[in-house]
Design an enzyme around this catalytic site. Structure first.
Site, PDB file in Angstrom:
ATOM      1  N   CYS A  11     -36.239  17.004   5.720  1.00 13.21           N
ATOM      2  CA  CYS A  11     -37.616  17.407   5.997  1.00 13.21           C
ATOM      3  C   CYS A  11     -38.238  17.809   4.665  1.00 13.21           C
ATOM      4  CB  CYS A  11     -37.703  18.507   7.052  1.00 13.21           C
ATOM      5  SG  CYS A  11     -37.022  20.102   6.604  1.00 13.21           S
ATOM      6  N   CYS A  85     -40.978  13.932   6.755  1.00 14.05           N
ATOM      7  CA  CYS A  85     -41.039  13.781   5.297  1.00 14.05           C
ATOM      8  C   CYS A  85     -41.749  12.502   4.886  1.00 14.05           C
ATOM      9  CB  CYS A  85     -39.658  13.875   4.672  1.00 14.05           C
ATOM     10  SG  CYS A  85     -38.539  12.531   5.077  1.00 14.05           S
ATOM     11  N   CYS A  89     -38.431   9.415   1.682  1.00 11.61           N
ATOM     12  CA  CYS A  89     -36.995   9.178   1.814  1.00 11.61           C
ATOM     13  C   CYS A  89     -36.664   7.773   1.330  1.00 11.61           C
ATOM     14  CB  CYS A  89     -36.569   9.349   3.273  1.00 11.61           C
ATOM     15  SG  CYS A  89     -34.785   9.342   3.480  1.00 11.61           S
TER      16      CYS A  89
END
Length: 142
Positions: A11, A85, A89
């Site tokens: 996150c 997020c 990523c």
């Protein structure tokens, strides 16, 4: 090398949702699953309401510290679970990516964090069942 599955929870701040998820997975699966958590922009400390909400269930995440998300952590994980997020990523072939849409506990009091915690617990329990269930043998068809 290990045969046990590995999970990375990601996150933004690595201070609430991902820490609670890692805490549940550690508490419920122990050594059967390798656990990592990280954030794209880690906070200084873990969210105090998240710590309190988990403590109500006997899970202590107070010693955890937010960590920065690295490509190495993603590469070392079989399952990458993102929690708000976005596109930060890194994507690697062969990894299983899941996005858990959950409210952010940042700035929330414990009454608002409890339902988030409970949703994470349910999702982690389902994840454990999925990752630890034996693979059914292939059926011979003639």
């Amino acid at each position: 090398m290990t045969d046990k599955p590995s999970v990375l929870f990601v996150c933004v701040h690595n201070a609430g949702r991902s820490q609670m998820a890692a805490g549940f997975l550690n508490h419920l699966a122990g050594d059967f699953i390798e656990i990592r958590s990280a954030g794209s922009a880690p906070a200084e400390t873990v969210n105090s309401a998240a710590i309190s909400a988990m403590a109500e269930l006997g899970i202590d995440i107070s010693a955890q510290r937010p960590k920065i998300l690295t490509s190495d952590a993603v590469q070392a994980s079989d399952v990458v679970i993102t929690m708000g997020c976005g596109d930060t990523c890194p994507i690697f072939p062969g990894k299983s990516y899941r996005d858990w849409v959950l409210d952010d506990p940042a700035g929330q009091g414990i009454d608002a964090v409890r339902p988030i915690r409970d949703e994470i617990q349910q999702r982690v329990q389902a994840l454990i069942a999925e990752l630890t269930s034996p693979v059914p043998p292939e059926t011979n068809r003639q």
